[in-house]
Design an enzyme around this catalytic site. Sequence first.
Site, PDB file in Angstrom:
ATOM      1  N   GLU A  43      -5.119  -4.502  11.145  1.00  0.00           N
ATOM      2  CA  GLU A  43      -4.493  -3.923  11.100  1.00  0.00           C
ATOM      3  C   GLU A  43      -4.362  -2.456  12.029  1.00  0.00           C
ATOM      4  O   GLU A  43      -5.318  -1.358  12.350  1.00  0.00           O
ATOM      5  CB  GLU A  43      -3.946  -2.186  10.122  1.00  0.00           C
ATOM      6  CG  GLU A  43      -3.967  -2.943   8.341  1.00  0.00           C
ATOM      7  CD  GLU A  43      -2.774  -1.777   6.989  1.00  0.00           C
ATOM      8  OE1 GLU A  43      -2.377  -2.452   7.159  1.00  0.00           O
ATOM      9  OE2 GLU A  43      -4.086  -0.967   7.614  1.00  0.00           O
TER      10      GLU A  43
ATOM     11  N   GLY B   4       2.822  -1.088   4.628  1.00  0.00           N
ATOM     12  CA  GLY B   4       2.520   0.565   4.123  1.00  0.00           C
ATOM     13  C   GLY B   4       4.841   0.637   3.686  1.00  0.00           C
ATOM     14  O   GLY B   4       5.029   0.806   2.641  1.00  0.00           O
TER      15      GLY B   4
ATOM     16  N   SER C   3       3.922  -1.476  10.275  1.00  0.00           N
ATOM     17  CA  SER C   3       5.430  -1.937  10.655  1.00  0.00           C
ATOM     18  C   SER C   3       5.869  -2.857  10.546  1.00  0.00           C
ATOM     19  O   SER C   3       6.625  -3.901  11.581  1.00  0.00           O
ATOM     20  CB  SER C   3       5.524  -1.277  11.903  1.00  0.00           C
ATOM     21  OG  SER C   3       5.063  -0.251  12.412  1.00  0.00           O
TER      22      SER C   3
ATOM     23  N   GLY D 238       2.877   2.973  10.898  1.00  0.00           N
ATOM     24  CA  GLY D 238       3.991   3.446  10.419  1.00  0.00           C
ATOM     25  C   GLY D 238       4.420   4.340  12.292  1.00  0.00           C
ATOM     26  O   GLY D 238       5.543   5.325  12.394  1.00  0.00           O
TER      27      GLY D 238
ATOM     28  N   HIS E  28      -9.380   0.619   4.866  1.00  0.00           N
ATOM     29  CA  HIS E  28      -7.910   1.163   5.669  1.00  0.00           C
ATOM     30  C   HIS E  28      -8.290   2.584   7.244  1.00  0.00           C
ATOM     31  O   HIS E  28      -9.032   2.806   6.918  1.00  0.00           O
ATOM     32  CB  HIS E  28      -6.878   2.280   4.672  1.00  0.00           C
ATOM     33  CG  HIS E  28      -5.798   1.815   4.940  1.00  0.00           C
ATOM     34  ND1 HIS E  28      -5.521   2.981   6.164  1.00  0.00           N
ATOM     35  CD2 HIS E  28      -4.727   1.663   5.414  1.00  0.00           C
ATOM     36  CE1 HIS E  28      -4.201   3.168   6.718  1.00  0.00           C
ATOM     37  NE2 HIS E  28      -3.572   1.093   5.605  1.00  0.00           N
TER      38      HIS E  28
ATOM     39  N   ASN F 237       1.212  -1.036  -0.225  1.00  0.00           N
ATOM     40  CA  ASN F 237       0.109  -0.031   0.157  1.00  0.00           C
ATOM     41  C   ASN F 237       0.852   1.527  -0.099  1.00  0.00           C
ATOM     42  O   ASN F 237       1.790   1.598   1.145  1.00  0.00           O
ATOM     43  CB  ASN F 237      -0.991   0.018   1.555  1.00  0.00           C
ATOM     44  CG  ASN F 237      -2.071   1.381   1.608  1.00  0.00           C
ATOM     45  OD1 ASN F 237      -1.729   1.928   0.730  1.00  0.00           O
ATOM     46  ND2 ASN F 237      -2.499   1.414   2.340  1.00  0.00           N
ATOM     47  N   TRP F 238       1.233   2.197  -1.214  1.00  0.00           N
ATOM     48  CA  TRP F 238       1.996   2.850  -1.304  1.00  0.00           C
ATOM     49  C   TRP F 238       0.813   4.794  -0.497  1.00  0.00           C
ATOM     50  O   TRP F 238       2.446   5.490  -1.121  1.00  0.00           O
ATOM     51  CB  TRP F 238       2.169   2.728  -2.985  1.00  0.00           C
ATOM     52  CG  TRP F 238       3.053   2.613  -3.430  1.00  0.00           C
ATOM     53  CD1 TRP F 238       3.703   1.039  -2.749  1.00  0.00           C
ATOM     54  CD2 TRP F 238       3.865   2.216  -4.746  1.00  0.00           C
ATOM     55  NE1 TRP F 238       4.592   0.338  -3.933  1.00  0.00           N
ATOM     56  CE2 TRP F 238       5.068   1.136  -5.151  1.00  0.00           C
ATOM     57  CE3 TRP F 238       3.797   2.788  -5.654  1.00  0.00           C
ATOM     58  CZ2 TRP F 238       4.982   0.886  -5.975  1.00  0.00           C
ATOM     59  CZ3 TRP F 238       4.763   2.909  -7.086  1.00  0.00           C
ATOM     60  CH2 TRP F 238       5.372   1.945  -6.881  1.00  0.00           C
ATOM     61  N   LYS F 239      -0.219   4.511  -0.159  1.00  0.00           N
ATOM     62  CA  LYS F 239      -0.775   5.728   0.046  1.00  0.00           C
ATOM     63  C   LYS F 239      -0.515   6.600  -0.966  1.00  0.00           C
ATOM     64  O   LYS F 239       0.079   6.383  -1.725  1.00  0.00           O
ATOM     65  CB  LYS F 239       0.157   5.656   1.779  1.00  0.00           C
ATOM     66  CG  LYS F 239      -0.342   4.941   2.730  1.00  0.00           C
ATOM     67  CD  LYS F 239       0.198   4.685   3.578  1.00  0.00           C
ATOM     68  CE  LYS F 239      -0.046   3.527   4.667  1.00  0.00           C
ATOM     69  NZ  LYS F 239       0.132   3.833   6.323  1.00  0.00           N
TER      70      LYS F 239
END
Length: 243
Positions: A163, A227, A206, A169, A93, A7-9
């Site tokens: 998640e 991520g 993470s 993150g 998400h 997931n590159w956001k």
Amino acid sequence: MKLLIANWKMNKNFDDGLKVIKTIRKKIKNNSNKKYIILPPLQSTLHIKNNLIKNDVIFGSQDCSQFKNGAYTGDISAQMIKKIGCKYILIGHSERRTIFNETDEVLKRKIKRALEQKLKVIFCVGESLTQYKQGNSIKFIIKQLTKVLDNNINFKQIILAYEPIWAIGTNVTPRMEEIDYIHLKIKETMKKKYNILKIPVLYGGSVKAVNSSDIFSLKNVDGGLIGGASLIASEFCKIYDTL
Ligand code: 13P
């Protein structure tokens, strides 16, 4: 089948994205036991697809509109996403839920739109730090599942992702036994409420090359939703190797 989802956001322009995917493609291959799926920002996807020598990378979108089509400025429909060749849509998400205030009702409609287009849905659930500290994680996650999923859904098209919001993150993860237990509880809920005996449940939050083999060796974890670490080709490939 194990899955690794990037997931590159809202990161990487189409040219950077293409470079990353070219490197990944050279290093790792999908096979019958495991595959990787990339969710770039949608405007990059067509460019990346058109500039790969072979059409062997699987793409998905990070979101879709809750509406079919019409006057919805800024929105992109599941049909449009399908048309550019995506096979998956990420729905629910925590960033969409919290920053964009997406409710269970909205998520329900998004899942419906995605399934109408025969896209696979990766549906995310996960508790906040407060809920975790109060010992309410499982209760909250079960509510997230049962408020949105109903018996009319074709569950063959659904992948779940756990998640914990506080692990996204932050470089912290729940303990390994906690991750496994929550995945087990999610699977038990799917069995009890929907009579679904087999459904992939991925872990996200993470995941890095240093902890991925521990996470992926857990009995109830069927892969990862990555991520930050998915933005670096070499790191993502290392994680894939541990799957
Ligand atoms: P990080 O891997 O950066 O913690 O993000 C996880 C995530 O939100 C993937 O959807």
